[in-house]
Motif scaffolding. Structure first.
Motif, PDB file in Angstrom:
ATOM      1  N   THR A 494       0.826  -1.209   0.000  1.00 55.63           N
ATOM      2  CA  THR A 494       0.000   0.000   0.000  1.00 55.63           C
ATOM      3  C   THR A 494       0.857   1.255   0.000  1.00 55.63           C
ATOM      4  O   THR A 494       0.583   2.215  -0.732  1.00 55.63           O
ATOM      5  CB  THR A 494      -0.939  -0.001   1.224  1.00 55.63           C
ATOM      6  OG1 THR A 494      -1.708  -1.213   1.228  1.00 55.63           O
ATOM      7  CG2 THR A 494      -1.881   1.180   1.190  1.00 55.63           C
ATOM      8  N   ALA A 498       0.914   4.078  -2.938  1.00 52.08           N
ATOM      9  CA  ALA A 498       0.468   5.422  -2.565  1.00 52.08           C
ATOM     10  C   ALA A 498       1.589   6.447  -2.751  1.00 52.08           C
ATOM     11  O   ALA A 498       1.365   7.541  -3.290  1.00 52.08           O
ATOM     12  CB  ALA A 498      -0.019   5.427  -1.128  1.00 52.08           C
ATOM     13  N   LYS A 501       2.265   7.472  -6.420  1.00 55.46           N
ATOM     14  CA  LYS A 501       1.288   8.425  -6.958  1.00 55.46           C
ATOM     15  C   LYS A 501       1.445   9.809  -6.340  1.00 55.46           C
ATOM     16  O   LYS A 501       1.271  10.824  -7.018  1.00 55.46           O
ATOM     17  CB  LYS A 501      -0.135   7.896  -6.733  1.00 55.46           C
ATOM     18  CG  LYS A 501      -0.430   6.650  -7.558  1.00 55.46           C
ATOM     19  CD  LYS A 501      -1.870   6.182  -7.368  1.00 55.46           C
ATOM     20  CE  LYS A 501      -2.161   4.963  -8.237  1.00 55.46           C
ATOM     21  NZ  LYS A 501      -3.553   4.490  -8.086  1.00 55.46           N
ATOM     22  N   VAL A 502       1.781   9.863  -5.054  1.00 56.69           N
ATOM     23  CA  VAL A 502       1.961  11.159  -4.395  1.00 56.69           C
ATOM     24  C   VAL A 502       3.231  11.837  -4.886  1.00 56.69           C
ATOM     25  O   VAL A 502       3.263  13.062  -5.105  1.00 56.69           O
ATOM     26  CB  VAL A 502       1.991  10.982  -2.871  1.00 56.69           C
ATOM     27  CG1 VAL A 502       2.404  12.281  -2.183  1.00 56.69           C
ATOM     28  CG2 VAL A 502       0.635  10.528  -2.359  1.00 56.69           C
ATOM     29  N   CYS A 518       3.308  16.232   1.576  1.00 52.91           N
ATOM     30  CA  CYS A 518       4.041  15.026   1.964  1.00 52.91           C
ATOM     31  C   CYS A 518       5.507  15.353   2.245  1.00 52.91           C
ATOM     32  O   CYS A 518       6.070  14.898   3.258  1.00 52.91           O
ATOM     33  CB  CYS A 518       3.930  13.976   0.862  1.00 52.91           C
ATOM     34  SG  CYS A 518       4.630  12.370   1.298  1.00 52.91           S
ATOM     35  N   PHE A 550      -1.058   8.536   6.484  1.00 52.67           N
ATOM     36  CA  PHE A 550      -1.401   9.016   5.147  1.00 52.67           C
ATOM     37  C   PHE A 550      -2.429  10.144   5.222  1.00 52.67           C
ATOM     38  O   PHE A 550      -2.281  11.198   4.578  1.00 52.67           O
ATOM     39  CB  PHE A 550      -1.932   7.860   4.296  1.00 52.67           C
ATOM     40  CG  PHE A 550      -2.123   8.214   2.849  1.00 52.67           C
ATOM     41  CD1 PHE A 550      -1.049   8.223   1.975  1.00 52.67           C
ATOM     42  CD2 PHE A 550      -3.373   8.553   2.357  1.00 52.67           C
ATOM     43  CE1 PHE A 550      -1.218   8.554   0.631  1.00 52.67           C
ATOM     44  CE2 PHE A 550      -3.554   8.884   1.032  1.00 52.67           C
ATOM     45  CZ  PHE A 550      -2.474   8.878   0.166  1.00 52.67           C
ATOM     46  N   ALA A 581      -6.566  12.144  -1.922  1.00 55.24           N
ATOM     47  CA  ALA A 581      -5.883  11.188  -1.039  1.00 55.24           C
ATOM     48  C   ALA A 581      -6.704   9.912  -0.884  1.00 55.24           C
ATOM     49  O   ALA A 581      -6.166   8.790  -0.917  1.00 55.24           O
ATOM     50  CB  ALA A 581      -5.633  11.831   0.319  1.00 55.24           C
ATOM     51  N   ILE A 584      -6.459   7.765  -3.871  1.00 53.17           N
ATOM     52  CA  ILE A 584      -5.173   7.077  -4.023  1.00 53.17           C
ATOM     53  C   ILE A 584      -5.127   5.811  -3.180  1.00 53.17           C
ATOM     54  O   ILE A 584      -4.779   4.726  -3.657  1.00 53.17           O
ATOM     55  CB  ILE A 584      -4.013   8.018  -3.643  1.00 53.17           C
ATOM     56  CG1 ILE A 584      -3.835   9.097  -4.703  1.00 53.17           C
ATOM     57  CG2 ILE A 584      -2.709   7.242  -3.479  1.00 53.17           C
ATOM     58  CD1 ILE A 584      -2.822  10.167  -4.329  1.00 53.17           C
ATOM     59  N   ILE A 585      -5.481   5.937  -1.906  1.00 56.46           N
ATOM     60  CA  ILE A 585      -5.219   4.829  -0.979  1.00 56.46           C
ATOM     61  C   ILE A 585      -6.331   3.791  -0.910  1.00 56.46           C
ATOM     62  O   ILE A 585      -6.058   2.596  -0.747  1.00 56.46           O
ATOM     63  CB  ILE A 585      -4.907   5.382   0.433  1.00 56.46           C
ATOM     64  CG1 ILE A 585      -4.230   4.288   1.268  1.00 56.46           C
ATOM     65  CG2 ILE A 585      -6.179   5.909   1.108  1.00 56.46           C
ATOM     66  CD1 ILE A 585      -3.642   4.782   2.559  1.00 56.46           C
ATOM     67  N   ILE A 588      -6.152   0.855  -3.387  1.00 57.03           N
ATOM     68  CA  ILE A 588      -5.048  -0.056  -3.059  1.00 57.03           C
ATOM     69  C   ILE A 588      -5.451  -0.954  -1.902  1.00 57.03           C
ATOM     70  O   ILE A 588      -5.196  -2.173  -1.905  1.00 57.03           O
ATOM     71  CB  ILE A 588      -3.774   0.746  -2.721  1.00 57.03           C
ATOM     72  CG1 ILE A 588      -3.374   1.635  -3.895  1.00 57.03           C
ATOM     73  CG2 ILE A 588      -2.628  -0.196  -2.367  1.00 57.03           C
ATOM     74  CD1 ILE A 588      -2.214   2.564  -3.586  1.00 57.03           C
TER      75      ILE A 588
END
Length: 613
Positions: A494, A498, A501-502, A518, A550, A581, A584-585, A588
């Motif tokens: 994960t 993540a 992509k970030v 981040c 995250f 956000a 994104i997560i 996954i």
């Protein structure tokens, strides 16, 4: 020996009354009636509590005087009685002799059985002592049958070689079939996180990172827009030797293969596995072609497929959903110093990250991430131009000249970055491991850590099993493997997906804010850096901690937008940041399995006991 009833004869004499004038008061007329008298049987452990009675029951009269008078006055009756008593005594003698013979026979059997048990006990003790001398400890398994293999391993990469040594060390007979036993030359699989090193120690393979010029890695350094942040692994609670390791992948694999081959019950052979041999839904072995072109078959109760990211066998064992978000372009920089020694370097470049880390005392690996599957051509010079014009300006000044020199040298390698969530089919007789089973983006260097952690889990599950031939029971029992591996695997998977992509550039304003948030969050230090780095390194495999960090980054980003003076536009961007956000997560996490990640205690397979041999 069960109790039985033994019928004995009971003699009864009745009297016949005759007229007095015939000069005989009584003429005995004997009759024999069956009377069931039960005696307790005997075994080798119990003797008769009550001896046999040899006194017959004669019912002539009511008292002893009448009985004597009858015998004196009735000579013919007495003779007949005497004859019958002799016959009856013969029965008793025969019964006694048979009983005595049975007792002696059972006594002999008992002594023979006890002797066999003593011999078996001595043999087991001698076997245990011999195993201890040979290095096979308690809980380890010796093969049950006299010939053949216990396990076939397809592939001798990091996962295959480590698994072969681990199972071989615990008494399994292992046959490893590898397509090419020469030293590999790859541009990935070169960074082992501290969590992976701890698993290596647990498997007894820590010496495989010795004598290959491996470099200690103590953390990461992030670079963005001229700023940098140093992120160290939280190693304070561990032994001084615990750290990450970076090396040439081929040298590491060669060392593990050599160590596995030192075990007498592990056999490595070169061959290309064409297919799995299936019989009534159960995998019985493999069909392969040797390096000499000979087609052979190998059989074993358990086949473990570890043939890497390009596996041609995984389709029959899982539902492969392979995604290729980008490709790595690899270079080797020579005789240069990294800005932060013994650290991996991540440059948040445009359009995607660039990695630098040492692989020997004189070499630094550079991996340039290129989004998508289409790469500039190396043959016509497009790749060289791309690296010099697009990438070089974003490289730290300390590495710029060495980077250009490596590009000019021309040894440019490429590798597709694949990700694939674990989605296995429960197949009796077979199991998937390593990159053939589960992949994540290599940005965080977590692949080997996951593979070694999986091997530890499988080793512990197989340890109590002496016989692997009951494929159905074994498969049902090993279903717990997929849940037990989740804390480490899902956390690293994960986080890798993540972070990629970030860290990748995007024209979306919300994504830009997330990227900056981040970097700033990790730059705060303390728990804001050690927490995420502990997750990334495999030292703290807790999915819930990952989700909290995250979304803490997302909230931190929203706070940056709203302070000191919020506006409608900034509030809108903040809402989109949180939405981004989540986008994104959550996919996954869904692919990894929400229940297995966060509620493993509700999985029934987790509580299954090992099958009884």
């Amino acid at each position: 020996m069960r109790s039985s009833s033994m019928p004995l004869l009971s003699l009864t004499l009745t009297t016949i009354n005759l007229p007095y004038k015939e000069a005989l008061v009584l003429v005995p007329s004997p009759t024999i009636s069956l009377k069931s008298t039960t005696y307790q049987s005997f075994s080798s452990k119990t003797r008769l509590k009550k001896p046999f009675q040899t006194t017959s029951i004669c019912r002539f009269c009511k008292n002893q005087e009448d009985f004597i008078s009858l015998l004196v006055n009735s000579a013919p009756g007495f003779d007949r009685l005497k004859k019958m008593m002799m016959i009856f005594d013969n029965y008793i003698v025969g019964t006694f002799l048979v009983s005595l013979f049975g007792f002696v026979f059972l006594f002999i059997l008992r002594r023979t059985n006890n002797s066999k048990k003593k011999i078996e006990k001595v043999s087991r003790e001698f076997k245990i002592q011999t195993d201890a001398v040979n290095g096979i400890g308690m809980g380890e398994c010796l093969p049950e049958n006299g010939s053949g293999d216990d396990v076939i391993i397809v592939g001798a990469g990091v996962a295959g070689a480590a698994l072969a040594h681990t199972l071989g060390k615990h008494g399994r007979r292992v046959n490893v079939i590898e397509r090419d036993l020469t030293e590999p030359d790859r541009i990935v699989g070169e960074l082992l996180q501290p969590g992976g090193y701890l698993k290596l120690v647990e498997l007894g393979l820590e010496d495989c990172v010795e004598e290959i010029d491996a470099q200690r890695v103590l953390g990461y350094a992030l670079f963005k827009d001229g700023r940098n942040a140093r992120l160290s692994y939280p190693l304070e609670k561990f032994h001084a030797d615990v750290a990450g390791r970076s090396f040439h992948n081929g040298r590491f694999i060669r060392r593990m293969r050599e160590k596995a081959a030192t075990l007498p019950n592990v056999r490595l052979e070169q061959g290309t596995v064409a297919s799995l041999l299936e019989e009534n839904g159960t995998i019985r072995g493999v069909q392969y072609k040797t390096k000499d072109g000979q087609e052979l078959r190998a059989y074993a109760p358990l086949t473990i497929v570890c043939d890497g990211c390009f596996s041609n066998l995984r389709r029959s064992l899982c539902n492969p959903k392979v995604d290729v978000p980008s490709c790595f372009v690899g270079l080797v920089l020579e005789n240069c110093e990294l800005p932060f020694s013994n650290h991996g370097h991540v440059i948040l470049a445009d359009p995607s990250p660039i990695l630098f880390y040492p692989i020997s005392s004189t070499e630094v690996r550079c991996l340039v991430d290129v989004p998508g599957q289409r790469l500039p051509s190396i043959a016509n010079g497009e790749m060289t131009n791309y690296l010099k014009t697009m990438v070089a300006p974003q490289v730290p000044p300390e590495l710029h000249d060495a980077f250009i020199a490596a590009v000019d040298k021309g040894n440019i390698r490429t590798m597709p970055n694949r990700s694939m969530p674990a989605d296995p089919h429960s197949t009796p007789g077979a199991l998937l491991m390593g990159d053939a089973f589960n992949m994540r983006h290599p940005l965080t260097g977590g692949g080997m850590t996951v593979a070694l952690s999986d091997i530890v889990v499988l080793r512990d599950l197989l340890r109590p099993l002496h016989d692997l031939h009951d494929a159905a029971s074994l498969t049902k029992y090993l279903e717990s493997f997929y849940t037990l591996r989740k804390p480490v695997a899902s956390t690293i998977n994960t986080l890798a997906g993540a972070l990629y992509k970030v860290f990748s550039a995007s024209p979306n304003q919300a994504r830009k804010e997330m990227r900056q948030a981040c970097f700033d969050y990790l730059s705060l230090g303390g728990i804001f850096s050690t927490g995420p780095v502990a997750l990334l390194s495999g030292l703290n495999p807790h999915p819930l901690s990952l989700v909290l960090h995250f979304f803490a980054v997302a909230i931190y980003g929203v706070g940056r937008l709203l302070l000191p003076f919020p506006s409608l536009q900034r509030m809108w961007i903040g809402a989109r940041l949180v939405s981004s956000a989540s986008g994104i997560i959550f996919p996954i996490i869904k692919a990894e399995g929400v229940r297995q990640m966060f509620f493993p205690a509700t999985i029934p397979a987790l509580y299954r006991a090992p099958p009884v041999d």
